[in-house]
Design a protein around this motif. Structure first.
Motif, PDB file in Angstrom:
ATOM      1  N   TRP A  79     -11.072  32.769  26.867  1.00 27.14           N
ATOM      2  CA  TRP A  79      -9.677  32.619  26.967  1.00 27.14           C
ATOM      3  C   TRP A  79      -9.185  32.912  25.444  1.00 27.14           C
ATOM      4  O   TRP A  79      -8.174  33.544  25.285  1.00 27.14           O
ATOM      5  CB  TRP A  79      -9.133  31.315  27.722  1.00 27.14           C
ATOM      6  CG  TRP A  79      -7.625  31.280  27.827  1.00 27.14           C
ATOM      7  CD1 TRP A  79      -7.002  30.778  26.928  1.00 27.14           C
ATOM      8  CD2 TRP A  79      -6.969  31.654  28.995  1.00 27.14           C
ATOM      9  NE1 TRP A  79      -5.560  30.803  27.339  1.00 27.14           N
ATOM     10  CE2 TRP A  79      -5.441  31.457  28.779  1.00 27.14           C
ATOM     11  CE3 TRP A  79      -7.310  32.274  30.231  1.00 27.14           C
ATOM     12  CZ2 TRP A  79      -4.423  31.747  29.602  1.00 27.14           C
ATOM     13  CZ3 TRP A  79      -6.170  32.575  31.124  1.00 27.14           C
ATOM     14  CH2 TRP A  79      -4.576  32.181  30.713  1.00 27.14           C
TER      15      TRP A  79
ATOM     16  N   CYS B 112      -9.257  36.509  27.398  1.00 22.90           N
ATOM     17  CA  CYS B 112      -9.768  36.848  29.076  1.00 22.90           C
ATOM     18  C   CYS B 112      -9.459  35.821  29.887  1.00 22.90           C
ATOM     19  O   CYS B 112     -10.403  34.707  29.862  1.00 22.90           O
ATOM     20  CB  CYS B 112     -11.144  36.882  28.539  1.00 22.90           C
ATOM     21  SG  CYS B 112     -12.200  37.359  30.219  1.00 22.90           S
ATOM     22  N   GLY B 113      -8.494  35.847  30.679  1.00 25.11           N
ATOM     23  CA  GLY B 113      -7.960  34.840  31.597  1.00 25.11           C
ATOM     24  C   GLY B 113      -8.671  34.809  33.177  1.00 25.11           C
ATOM     25  O   GLY B 113      -9.564  36.070  33.401  1.00 25.11           O
ATOM     26  N   PRO B 114      -8.384  34.060  34.164  1.00 25.19           N
ATOM     27  CA  PRO B 114      -8.956  33.936  35.269  1.00 25.19           C
ATOM     28  C   PRO B 114      -8.846  35.675  36.281  1.00 25.19           C
ATOM     29  O   PRO B 114      -9.811  35.829  36.875  1.00 25.19           O
ATOM     30  CB  PRO B 114      -8.286  33.004  36.010  1.00 25.19           C
ATOM     31  CG  PRO B 114      -7.956  32.005  34.878  1.00 25.19           C
ATOM     32  CD  PRO B 114      -7.523  32.855  33.868  1.00 25.19           C
ATOM     33  N   ASP B 115      -7.927  35.905  35.985  1.00 26.62           N
ATOM     34  CA  ASP B 115      -7.432  37.337  36.838  1.00 26.62           C
ATOM     35  C   ASP B 115      -8.735  38.458  36.474  1.00 26.62           C
ATOM     36  O   ASP B 115      -9.102  39.045  37.066  1.00 26.62           O
ATOM     37  CB  ASP B 115      -6.225  37.999  36.653  1.00 26.62           C
ATOM     38  CG  ASP B 115      -5.169  36.849  37.257  1.00 26.62           C
ATOM     39  OD1 ASP B 115      -5.549  35.829  37.952  1.00 26.62           O
ATOM     40  OD2 ASP B 115      -4.064  37.046  36.936  1.00 26.62           O
ATOM     41  N   THR B 116      -8.743  38.501  35.163  1.00 24.45           N
ATOM     42  CA  THR B 116      -9.586  39.201  34.557  1.00 24.45           C
ATOM     43  C   THR B 116     -11.330  39.064  34.960  1.00 24.45           C
ATOM     44  O   THR B 116     -11.892  39.875  35.264  1.00 24.45           O
ATOM     45  CB  THR B 116      -9.722  39.430  32.961  1.00 24.45           C
ATOM     46  OG1 THR B 116      -8.428  39.570  32.572  1.00 24.45           O
ATOM     47  CG2 THR B 116     -10.578  40.540  32.308  1.00 24.45           C
TER      48      THR B 116
ATOM     49  N   GLU C  19     -12.078  37.172  37.764  1.00 23.62           N
ATOM     50  CA  GLU C  19     -12.089  37.655  39.148  1.00 23.62           C
ATOM     51  C   GLU C  19     -12.328  39.112  39.307  1.00 23.62           C
ATOM     52  O   GLU C  19     -13.006  39.546  40.462  1.00 23.62           O
ATOM     53  CB  GLU C  19     -10.920  36.984  39.926  1.00 23.62           C
ATOM     54  CG  GLU C  19     -10.751  35.473  39.861  1.00 23.62           C
ATOM     55  CD  GLU C  19     -11.889  34.966  40.931  1.00 23.62           C
ATOM     56  OE1 GLU C  19     -12.360  35.875  41.853  1.00 23.62           O
ATOM     57  OE2 GLU C  19     -11.920  33.918  41.200  1.00 23.62           O
ATOM     58  N   ALA C  20     -11.695  40.010  38.607  1.00 26.06           N
ATOM     59  CA  ALA C  20     -11.768  41.310  38.938  1.00 26.06           C
ATOM     60  C   ALA C  20     -13.358  41.682  38.637  1.00 26.06           C
ATOM     61  O   ALA C  20     -13.904  42.563  39.260  1.00 26.06           O
ATOM     62  CB  ALA C  20     -10.644  42.118  37.982  1.00 26.06           C
TER      63      ALA C  20
ATOM     64  N   ARG D  90     -16.739  30.971  39.458  1.00 29.80           N
ATOM     65  CA  ARG D  90     -15.394  30.692  40.090  1.00 29.80           C
ATOM     66  C   ARG D  90     -15.322  29.147  39.772  1.00 29.80           C
ATOM     67  O   ARG D  90     -14.110  28.658  39.658  1.00 29.80           O
ATOM     68  CB  ARG D  90     -15.450  30.678  41.630  1.00 29.80           C
ATOM     69  CG  ARG D  90     -15.185  32.644  41.801  1.00 29.80           C
ATOM     70  CD  ARG D  90     -14.851  32.743  43.179  1.00 29.80           C
ATOM     71  NE  ARG D  90     -14.257  34.136  43.330  1.00 29.80           N
ATOM     72  CZ  ARG D  90     -15.289  35.023  43.809  1.00 29.80           C
ATOM     73  NH1 ARG D  90     -16.298  34.765  44.354  1.00 29.80           N
ATOM     74  NH2 ARG D  90     -14.506  36.494  44.101  1.00 29.80           N
TER      75      ARG D  90
ATOM     76  N   ASP E 113      -5.504  26.137  32.423  1.00 28.06           N
ATOM     77  CA  ASP E 113      -4.445  27.127  32.236  1.00 28.06           C
ATOM     78  C   ASP E 113      -3.042  26.537  32.581  1.00 28.06           C
ATOM     79  O   ASP E 113      -3.087  25.967  33.812  1.00 28.06           O
ATOM     80  CB  ASP E 113      -4.862  28.194  33.113  1.00 28.06           C
ATOM     81  CG  ASP E 113      -3.794  29.399  33.073  1.00 28.06           C
ATOM     82  OD1 ASP E 113      -2.953  29.563  32.212  1.00 28.06           O
ATOM     83  OD2 ASP E 113      -3.709  30.194  34.089  1.00 28.06           O
TER      84      ASP E 113
END
Length: 289
Positions: free
Chosen positions: A159, A164-168, A170-171, A186, A219
């Motif tokens: 991060w 590079c956050g959680p959404d990236t 998770e994708a 996760r 976050d």
């Protein structure tokens, strides 16, 4: 007129002084000439089919790109070596680790090889001419062999250093749903972790005075915050003085920022002026209750 070797050497310089046999053949250098260059020292074999051009000093990047070249088309630097290259881990350089598709089934001494059926194009990139897995893919690859605490710290570094956050992340998991370690990754995304002696000392100080423990390094509206009490909507930052000329100047600056309602504590606040800090934290918690 520039010789063919000069052309090869110039192009190899963009690859940290390393070149593959396939690349040489693609430049019109036949195998007899490769053998002559090996004999006279203009090429030095690094791996089977990979050469150092001229007298190039060794380097970690040279070792990494040589490993990728040795493993063939589609190979990428990965796992802990990729984490080291992207400064997600520190310390001594990690040995070369490479991910290859099963169609590029090459084993090489000195290279840890990970074989996959396919690598999504979104999980690979290039850095300093080296094909490398992306930050989210590195985290996913390391998850099975990394403790939850270590993985949480890696997520924090991802991060801070690479946005590079959680959404990236998770994708990336969604693209690779059967990868081992996805569930642990996760959990790491939602886990709290301390990252310094300063943070550990602050939590210990709170515990000694029976104050509620905050969530740490989470976050918060798109930013990573050091300490947050969700039920009080209170955030406190813990900052070091390493980027100030002197400790005195740093402490003075923090005191000024705190007077401007910027809540931050230093090493001295925690380890030398703990009673005053506790009183200040208690007051802020009561005000925010």
């Amino acid at each position: 007129m520039r010789s063919i070797f000069d052309i090869v050497a110039r192009e190899a310089a963009a690859q940290h002084g390393r070149v593959s046999c396939e690349q040489l053949l693609g430049k019109g250098v036949d195998r007899d000439r490769i053998r002559r260059w090996l004999a006279d020292g203009r090429l030095r074999r690094v791996h089977r089919g990979v050469y150092a051009v001229g007298h190039v000093a060794p380097s970690t990047d040279a070792d990494y790109i040589a490993a990728v070249l040795a493993c063939g088309a589609g190979a990428v630097l990965s796992h802990r070596a990729a984490a080291y290259k992207l400064v997600l881990v520190r310390g001594a350089p990690s040995p070369p680790e490479v991910t290859v598709a099963t169609t590029a089934d090459r084993g090489r001494p000195g290279i840890v090889t990970h074989r996959v059926k396919a690598l999504d194009v979104l999980d690979a990139s290039t850095l300093d001419a080296i094909a490398i897995t992306t930050v989210p893919r590195i985290l996913l690859d390391l998850a099975p062999t990394t403790t939850l605490t270590q993985l949480t710290r890696l997520c924090h570094e991802a991060w801070v250093r690479h946005d590079c956050g959680p959404d990236t992340i998770e994708a990336c998991i969604a693209r690779n749903p059967r990868k081992p370690g996805a569930a642990k990754l996760r959990r790491a995304l939602g886990s709290d972790v301390t990252l310094s002696d300063l943070e550990d000392g602050f939590l210990a100080l709170l515990k000694r005075h029976d104050l509620p423990q905050p969530r740490t390094n989470i976050d918060r509206h798109g930013d990573k915050v050091d300490c947050h009490w969700p039920h009080h909507d209170l955030t406190i930052e813990l900052v070091s003085y390493r980027y100030h000329a002197t400790r005195h100047a740093f402490e003075h600056d923090i005191a000024r920022r705190r007077r401007s309602n910027h809540t931050a504590y230093t090493y001295g606040d925690i380890f030398e002026r703990g009673h005053a800090t506790i009183a200040d934290v208690r007051r802020r918690l009561e005000q925010c209750r």
